[in-house]
Write a protein that holds these residues in place. Structure first.
Motif, short mmCIF file in Angstrom:
data_model
loop_
_atom_site.label_atom_id
_atom_site.label_comp_id
_atom_site.label_asym_id
_atom_site.label_seq_id
_atom_site.Cartn_x
_atom_site.Cartn_y
_atom_site.Cartn_z
N GLN A 112 0.83 -1.21 0.00
CA GLN A 112 0.00 0.00 0.00
C GLN A 112 0.87 1.26 0.00
OE1 GLN A 112 -3.02 0.04 3.03
NE2 GLN A 112 -3.73 2.09 2.51
N GLN A 113 1.93 1.24 0.81
CA GLN A 113 2.83 2.40 0.86
C GLN A 113 3.46 2.66 -0.50
OE1 GLN A 113 5.70 1.78 4.06
NE2 GLN A 113 4.06 0.98 5.38
N GLN A 116 0.86 4.07 -2.99
CA GLN A 116 0.50 5.45 -2.67
C GLN A 116 1.59 6.42 -3.09
OE1 GLN A 116 -0.26 5.00 1.56
NE2 GLN A 116 -2.48 5.07 1.25
N ARG A 117 2.84 6.00 -2.98
CA ARG A 117 3.97 6.89 -3.27
C ARG A 117 4.20 7.05 -4.77
NH1 ARG A 117 9.23 8.08 -0.06
NH2 ARG A 117 10.72 8.69 -1.68
N PRO A 119 1.94 6.67 -7.70
CA PRO A 119 0.76 6.50 -8.56
C PRO A 119 1.11 6.76 -10.03
CG PRO A 119 0.63 8.57 -7.36
CD PRO A 119 1.78 7.82 -6.78
N GLY A 174 -3.76 1.23 -2.00
CA GLY A 174 -2.88 2.38 -2.14
C GLY A 174 -3.13 3.18 -3.40
N ASP A 175 -3.51 2.50 -4.48
CA ASP A 175 -3.79 3.16 -5.75
C ASP A 175 -4.81 2.34 -6.50
OD1 ASP A 175 -3.86 4.47 -8.15
OD2 ASP A 175 -1.82 3.95 -8.77
#
Length: 325
Positions: A112-113, A116-117, A119, A174-175
């Protein structure tokens, strides 16, 4: 046909065929960390436009190696599929965490991290390269890969498949717009039913599996149809390639089907890359993605020796060029 190449990031953390310890990451062993940008420049000169690379972990800080991922983002041009697990989890995850479910929870959060970082930075994420083989190596009778333990195949698959699904769930959390992929051996033995070859895909997709249920493995219930966008076939044997593609497309309608890995590694003397790739060109499918593996001279999982059949050497020597380049 769309040409690609895998910068193999497989991890061996166990024992070779001779029983001797093996512990390496091919991302590091090939010199790819030191020469990343140079390797991509040389690969593009060969006419390649699709790539696969692998996450590295910051073991000290128990986090993704963001410096490495930033470099991949910068060089990638949106052409890279990023692998989150190719036989090896972060080494701060211990045996107890593997077996009790904490590894899956941690991999969910790490995935997820990353999503998210970054995309839109990567064309797709690979949630697990060869989940079936990873399970084989950990389980009895092989028990050659961490965390060993001599447990049955289904006992191990409960954990490896849960980890793989957790990675997919974490990426989508996350995306939600990201594309997820898996790649599995396909068509290696015509006598093996497609239901068995396809199990890693169908587990992640959440399809009912009576065989798994009979063995007390319920992880398919955690899967979902939207957790996997790309079905990657690892085709290393010429067992009626059109039929192999047709079978996958029939089993997975609505999913992109690509040749995630192919090569001449078993007959490098008889099947140079141009000849082998011609088998896929003959299909007449200009949009079919076909990726060669290994791109660099990787160390083998059997004895840790250097493998032949690579397209590119660490020093930039190119062993093939796409016609016209």
């Amino acid at each position: 046909m769309v040409y690609g190449m895998c910068f193999d990031g497989s991890v061996v953390r166990g024992r070779g065929d001779d029983g001797q310890p093996l512990h390496f990451s091919n991302t590091r062993a090939t010199g790819h960390v030191e020469h990343l940008e140079f390797h991509y420049a040389r690969a593009r000169q060969m006419g390649l436009t699709r790539f696969r690379d692998t996450v590295l972990w910051d073991e000290q800080n128990r986090a993704p190696d963001y410096h490495w991922l930033d470099r991949l983002q910068a060089v990638g041009q949106g052409q890279i599929e990023l692998v989150l697990n190719h036989y090896g989890l972060p080494e701060w995850i211990d045996e107890a965490m593997f077996w009790d479910g904490r590894a899956a929870a941690m991999m969910h959060d790490l995935a997820q991290q990353i999503a998210q970082r970054y995309p839109g930075a990567f064309r797709s994420y690979n949630v697990g390269v060869e989940l079936g083989i990873w399970t084989d190596w950990v389980a009895a009778p092989q028990s050659r890969q961490w965390p060993f333990g001599g447990r049955s195949w289904w006992e191990v698959y409960r954990q490896t498949s849960a980890i793989t699904i957790a990675i997919a769930q974490g990426l989508k959390a996350g995306d939600p717009a990201c594309r997820t992929a898996m790649s599995e051996p396909w068509g290696w033995d015509p006598a093996v039913p497609y239901a068995d070859q396809a199990r890693p895909f169908t587990t992640v997709l959440g399809r009912p599996d009576a065989v798994a249920e009979a063995h007390g493995c319920h992880t398919w219930q955690q899967g979902r149809a939207d957790l996997l966008d790309v079905v990657g076939l690892n085709i290393y044997f010429d067992n009626d390639i059109p039929a192999l593609l047709a079978a996958a497309r029939q089993l997975f309608p609505g999913k992109a089907v690509i040749v995630a890995e192919t090569a001449n590694i078993y007959r490098p003397d008889c099947h140079p890359p141009a000849l082998w790739w011609a088998k896929f060109e003959a299909l007449g499918e200009p949009d079919l993605e076909v990726c060669w593996s290994p791109g660099l001279t990787v160390l083998t999982h059997e004895l840790g020796e250097r493998m032949a059949g690579n397209l590119l050497s660490e020093d930039g020597a190119q062993h093939w060029h796409r016609p016209g380049y």
